[in-house]
Write a protein that holds these residues in place. Structure first.
Motif, PDB file in Angstrom:
ATOM      1  N   LEU A 318       0.822  -1.211   0.000  1.00  0.00           N
ATOM      2  CA  LEU A 318       0.000   0.000   0.000  1.00  0.00           C
ATOM      3  C   LEU A 318       0.856   1.260   0.000  1.00  0.00           C
ATOM      4  CD1 LEU A 318      -2.903  -1.009   2.408  1.00  0.00           C
ATOM      5  CD2 LEU A 318      -2.908  -0.936  -0.091  1.00  0.00           C
ATOM      6  N   ASN A 319       2.014   1.210   0.614  1.00  0.00           N
ATOM      7  CA  ASN A 319       2.906   2.368   0.584  1.00  0.00           C
ATOM      8  C   ASN A 319       3.421   2.621  -0.830  1.00  0.00           C
ATOM      9  OD1 ASN A 319       4.306   4.432   2.280  1.00  0.00           O
ATOM     10  ND2 ASN A 319       6.143   3.418   1.493  1.00  0.00           N
ATOM     11  N   VAL A 320       3.755   1.546  -1.533  1.00  0.00           N
ATOM     12  CA  VAL A 320       4.208   1.692  -2.923  1.00  0.00           C
ATOM     13  C   VAL A 320       3.083   2.225  -3.801  1.00  0.00           C
ATOM     14  CG1 VAL A 320       5.161   0.503  -4.936  1.00  0.00           C
ATOM     15  CG2 VAL A 320       5.939  -0.122  -2.636  1.00  0.00           C
ATOM     16  N   ALA A 326       0.784   9.648  -5.392  1.00  0.00           N
ATOM     17  CA  ALA A 326       1.436  10.937  -5.151  1.00  0.00           C
ATOM     18  C   ALA A 326       2.164  11.439  -6.395  1.00  0.00           C
ATOM     19  CB  ALA A 326       2.417  10.813  -3.988  1.00  0.00           C
ATOM     20  N   MET A 327       2.639  10.511  -7.236  1.00  0.00           N
ATOM     21  CA  MET A 327       3.361  10.916  -8.447  1.00  0.00           C
ATOM     22  C   MET A 327       2.427  11.268  -9.600  1.00  0.00           C
ATOM     23  SD  MET A 327       6.758   8.481  -8.626  1.00  0.00           S
ATOM     24  CE  MET A 327       5.981   6.937  -8.146  1.00  0.00           C
ATOM     25  N   GLY A 328       1.125  10.956  -9.461  1.00  0.00           N
ATOM     26  CA  GLY A 328       0.202  11.397 -10.501  1.00  0.00           C
ATOM     27  C   GLY A 328      -0.651  10.339 -11.145  1.00  0.00           C
ATOM     28  N   THR A 377       1.554  20.623   6.827  1.00  0.00           N
ATOM     29  CA  THR A 377       1.491  20.536   5.369  1.00  0.00           C
ATOM     30  C   THR A 377       0.184  19.946   4.869  1.00  0.00           C
ATOM     31  OG1 THR A 377       2.483  18.319   5.294  1.00  0.00           O
ATOM     32  CG2 THR A 377       3.995  20.198   5.319  1.00  0.00           C
ATOM     33  N   GLY A 378      -0.502  19.151   5.698  1.00  0.00           N
ATOM     34  CA  GLY A 378      -1.710  18.482   5.235  1.00  0.00           C
ATOM     35  C   GLY A 378      -1.421  17.418   4.194  1.00  0.00           C
ATOM     36  N   THR A 379      -0.222  16.852   4.253  1.00  0.00           N
ATOM     37  CA  THR A 379       0.181  15.842   3.276  1.00  0.00           C
ATOM     38  C   THR A 379       0.902  14.697   3.982  1.00  0.00           C
ATOM     39  OG1 THR A 379       2.276  16.988   2.868  1.00  0.00           O
ATOM     40  CG2 THR A 379       0.430  17.505   1.393  1.00  0.00           C
ATOM     41  N   PHE A 380       1.078  13.623   3.239  1.00  0.00           N
ATOM     42  CA  PHE A 380       1.881  12.496   3.700  1.00  0.00           C
ATOM     43  C   PHE A 380       3.259  12.581   3.043  1.00  0.00           C
ATOM     44  CE2 PHE A 380      -2.543  11.079   3.769  1.00  0.00           C
ATOM     45  CZ  PHE A 380      -2.650  10.627   5.081  1.00  0.00           C
ATOM     46  N   GLY A 381       4.259  12.122   3.748  1.00  0.00           N
ATOM     47  CA  GLY A 381       5.611  12.134   3.208  1.00  0.00           C
ATOM     48  C   GLY A 381       6.028  10.773   2.687  1.00  0.00           C
ATOM     49  N   PHE A 382       6.652  10.757   1.507  1.00  0.00           N
ATOM     50  CA  PHE A 382       7.174   9.531   0.914  1.00  0.00           C
ATOM     51  C   PHE A 382       8.625   9.763   0.507  1.00  0.00           C
ATOM     52  CE2 PHE A 382       2.608   9.725  -0.080  1.00  0.00           C
ATOM     53  CZ  PHE A 382       2.174   8.546   0.528  1.00  0.00           C
ATOM     54  N   TRP A 383       9.449   8.755   0.654  1.00  0.00           N
ATOM     55  CA  TRP A 383      10.873   8.926   0.333  1.00  0.00           C
ATOM     56  C   TRP A 383      11.420   7.662  -0.316  1.00  0.00           C
ATOM     57  CZ3 TRP A 383      14.261   5.789   3.336  1.00  0.00           C
ATOM     58  CH2 TRP A 383      13.681   5.196   4.469  1.00  0.00           C
ATOM     59  N   THR A 386      17.479   6.943  -1.779  1.00  0.00           N
ATOM     60  CA  THR A 386      18.491   7.980  -1.973  1.00  0.00           C
ATOM     61  C   THR A 386      18.274   9.172  -1.043  1.00  0.00           C
ATOM     62  OG1 THR A 386      17.263   9.252  -3.656  1.00  0.00           O
ATOM     63  CG2 THR A 386      18.548   7.349  -4.419  1.00  0.00           C
ATOM     64  N   GLY A 387      17.128   9.197  -0.369  1.00  0.00           N
ATOM     65  CA  GLY A 387      16.796  10.323   0.503  1.00  0.00           C
ATOM     66  C   GLY A 387      15.900  11.356  -0.155  1.00  0.00           C
ATOM     67  N   THR A 388      15.528  11.126  -1.419  1.00  0.00           N
ATOM     68  CA  THR A 388      14.606  12.030  -2.094  1.00  0.00           C
ATOM     69  C   THR A 388      13.216  11.906  -1.474  1.00  0.00           C
ATOM     70  OG1 THR A 388      15.847  11.811  -4.158  1.00  0.00           O
ATOM     71  CG2 THR A 388      13.595  12.653  -4.318  1.00  0.00           C
ATOM     72  N   LYS A 389      12.573  13.040  -1.226  1.00  0.00           N
ATOM     73  CA  LYS A 389      11.264  13.051  -0.580  1.00  0.00           C
ATOM     74  C   LYS A 389      10.224  13.728  -1.469  1.00  0.00           C
ATOM     75  CE  LYS A 389      13.414  13.547   3.991  1.00  0.00           C
ATOM     76  NZ  LYS A 389      13.497  14.390   5.219  1.00  0.00           N
ATOM     77  N   ILE A 390       9.006  13.202  -1.420  1.00  0.00           N
ATOM     78  CA  ILE A 390       7.887  13.864  -2.079  1.00  0.00           C
ATOM     79  C   ILE A 390       6.704  13.869  -1.107  1.00  0.00           C
ATOM     80  CG2 ILE A 390       8.664  13.127  -4.371  1.00  0.00           C
ATOM     81  CD1 ILE A 390       6.280  11.157  -4.394  1.00  0.00           C
ATOM     82  N   GLN A 391       5.727  14.707  -1.392  1.00  0.00           N
ATOM     83  CA  GLN A 391       4.531  14.795  -0.572  1.00  0.00           C
ATOM     84  C   GLN A 391       3.324  14.308  -1.372  1.00  0.00           C
ATOM     85  OE1 GLN A 391       4.782  15.899   2.709  1.00  0.00           O
ATOM     86  NE2 GLN A 391       6.979  15.924   2.251  1.00  0.00           N
ATOM     87  N   GLY A 392       2.390  13.683  -0.667  1.00  0.00           N
ATOM     88  CA  GLY A 392       1.168  13.228  -1.307  1.00  0.00           C
ATOM     89  C   GLY A 392      -0.034  13.554  -0.447  1.00  0.00           C
ATOM     90  N   LYS A 393      -1.138  13.861  -1.082  1.00  0.00           N
ATOM     91  CA  LYS A 393      -2.349  14.229  -0.344  1.00  0.00           C
ATOM     92  C   LYS A 393      -3.139  13.018   0.151  1.00  0.00           C
ATOM     93  CE  LYS A 393      -2.958  18.599  -2.837  1.00  0.00           C
ATOM     94  NZ  LYS A 393      -3.874  19.396  -3.703  1.00  0.00           N
ATOM     95  N   GLN A 394      -2.826  11.836  -0.394  1.00  0.00           N
ATOM     96  CA  GLN A 394      -3.599  10.640  -0.054  1.00  0.00           C
ATOM     97  C   GLN A 394      -2.679   9.473   0.292  1.00  0.00           C
ATOM     98  OE1 GLN A 394      -5.809  10.343  -3.800  1.00  0.00           O
ATOM     99  NE2 GLN A 394      -7.658  11.076  -2.761  1.00  0.00           N
ATOM    100  N   LYS A 395      -3.212   8.588   1.097  1.00  0.00           N
ATOM    101  CA  LYS A 395      -2.480   7.377   1.452  1.00  0.00           C
ATOM    102  C   LYS A 395      -3.484   6.248   1.647  1.00  0.00           C
ATOM    103  CE  LYS A 395       1.318   5.806   4.385  1.00  0.00           C
ATOM    104  NZ  LYS A 395       2.253   6.210   5.476  1.00  0.00           N
ATOM    105  N   LEU A 396      -3.143   5.064   1.156  1.00  0.00           N
ATOM    106  CA  LEU A 396      -4.045   3.928   1.211  1.00  0.00           C
ATOM    107  C   LEU A 396      -3.850   3.117   2.493  1.00  0.00           C
ATOM    108  CD1 LEU A 396      -3.661   2.726  -2.481  1.00  0.00           C
ATOM    109  CD2 LEU A 396      -5.556   4.036  -1.516  1.00  0.00           C
TER     110      LEU A 396
END
Length: 423
Positions: A318-320, A326-328, A377-383, A386-396
């Motif tokens: 579910l995290n994947v 989050a990527m679109g 932020t009202g978002t979830f964090g994903f990384w 490599t340490g790259t982080k993105i934010q997403g508004k939804q999580k399953l």
């Protein structure tokens, strides 16, 4: 009416009511996403035993022996993780083959909505009988397998580099003897500029008439993907770790231009499948984000779950899937890549859908909204690793998992009566 007669009448009424319940489980009020059948709306689902009986509006809850309240939730076919590592054991020097790096499936599937896993090459033709006995036969999770072209399986070290142990005929023979469990051939972890392992794996695939999943270990210079796709892989074969970016493997996205290489599109047109196979270091946002934004979605989403990746950036299925949201990718596309598409890839079309007559594996998901998170932020964090982080508004999140028509996981007690299948 005396007491004995009243009790008899009550028992008869109860029996009549039970007989009137034609379904074992009715899932009420959920938003059904069934990509195979193009269903995307609020519907009810009725199951009887291990079979989907009906998907329709307003199925009478009284017709179900158990009722799942799925209002406000998403109802999907049971998730399929087609790149997993499950040949766990106590032989500490054997890594993923009867060793400590693999995971017992039931501990890591149902709580994430996964009902089917496909072990990706932990066992070879020599070790498959042990894998079947100690994992496949005793798991409530449906466990299928890609058989390693290496006879010893994924034992690590020199074992996986032994070209002499890559016997196409012996591998194909075991595949043919176990059609209910083995869905393909796996090439994994070979290091070196040598096409022989690929040739042996594809030969076994041809002999057994099953797909091949390729996971390049590494090579310097790298083995060219264009040659792999044009010369060796067939339509239906699978390139896993498709968003990896390592110096020892050629990536599918040109790092300099940020674009998918043209021959990769040609490979997709040919029918080669691109699988996530997230793993520990086999997924990078630097590859995946530009690919998704350009419309190049993976055919199948999978975890490559093992004792390392589960506690790293990957975590679980579910995290994947949430990362791709989050990527679109939209939710129906993510669900398809986690249900119907992998079912097709492994030629198990009775799975991954909610057609009448299909297997009664169902997942009930909640889409968590980031605005309710306790942060600014009202978002979830994903990384990524490599340490790259993105934010997403939804999580399953998995609320209920049904395997073979039986509730095997219920996070918040949405099933009535609440009877969870035990071992």
């Amino acid at each position: 009416m005396n007491k004995k007669l009243r009790l008899t009448c009550f028992a008869l009424l109860f029996a009549c009511a039970a007989n009137a319940q034609q379904y074992s489980v009715v899932i009420k009020g959920g938003h059904v996403i069934d990509p195979k059948n193009n269903v995307n709306g609020v519907m009810d689902v009725a199951l009887k035993g291990d079979t989907v009986m009906l998907v329709a509006k307003n199925i009478d809850a009284k017709e179900g022996k158990q009722v799942v309240n799925a209002k406000g939730l998403f109802v999907t076919p049971g998730l399929i993780d087609m790149h997993s590592h499950n040949f766990y054991g106590t032989k500490m020097d054997q890594t993923y083959s009867n060793g400590p790096n693999a995971l017992p499936p039931d501990g890591f599937t149902f709580r994430t909505g996964v009902t089917t896993v496909v072990d990706a090459g932990c066992a070879g033709w020599k070790s498959f009988p042990d894998f079947k006995k100690q994992t496949i036969d005793i798991s409530k999770t449906r466990v299928l397998a890609f058989l390693n072209i290496v006879g010893e399986g994924m034992r690590g070290g020199t074992y996986e580099q032994n070209v002499d142990d890559m016997d196409a005929a012996a591998t194909a023979k075991v595949v043919k003897e176990n059609p209910d469990y083995i869905v393909g051939i796996k090439l994994a972890h070979y290091n070196g500029y040598n096409w022989t392992p690929t040739e042996r794996a594809v030969e076994a695939g041809k002999l057994a008439n099953v797909p091949v999943m390729v996971d390049f270990g590494g090579s310097k210079p790298v083995l060219p993907l264009q040659e792999l796709f044009t010369k060796y892989l067939r339509p239906g074969d699978i390139f896993t770790h498709c968003f990896g970016q390592l110096s020892s493997r050629e990536p599918i996205l040109d790092i300099a231009t940020g674009k998918i290489k043209p021959f990769v599109y040609d490979a997709r047109k040919k029918g080669i499948l691109f699988d996530v196979g997230y793993g520990g270091i086999s997924f990078a946002f630097s590859q995946a984000i530009p690919a998704v934004k350009s419309g190049f979605y993976p055919n199948t989403i999978s975890t490559d779950i093992h004792t390392g990746s589960m506690n790293n950036a990957m975590k679980d299925m579910l995290n994947v899937m949430s990362k791709f949201l989050a990527m679109g990718m939209d939710l129906p596309a993510v669900i398809k890549a986690s249900t119907w598409a992998p079912a097709q890839a492994i030629h198990r079309e009775e799975l991954g859908n909610l057609s009448v007559g299909s297997r009664a594996d169902v997942t009930v998901l909640r889409v968590l909204d980031g605005k309710f998170q306790l942060n600014d932020t009202g978002t979830f964090g994903f990384w990524d690793y490599t340490g790259t982080k993105i934010q997403g508004k939804q999580k399953l999140e998995a609320e209920v998992t049904i395997r073979a028509g039986k509730v095997v996981y219920d996070l918040n007690g949405l099933t009535e009566p609440l009877v969870i299948t035990k071992r």
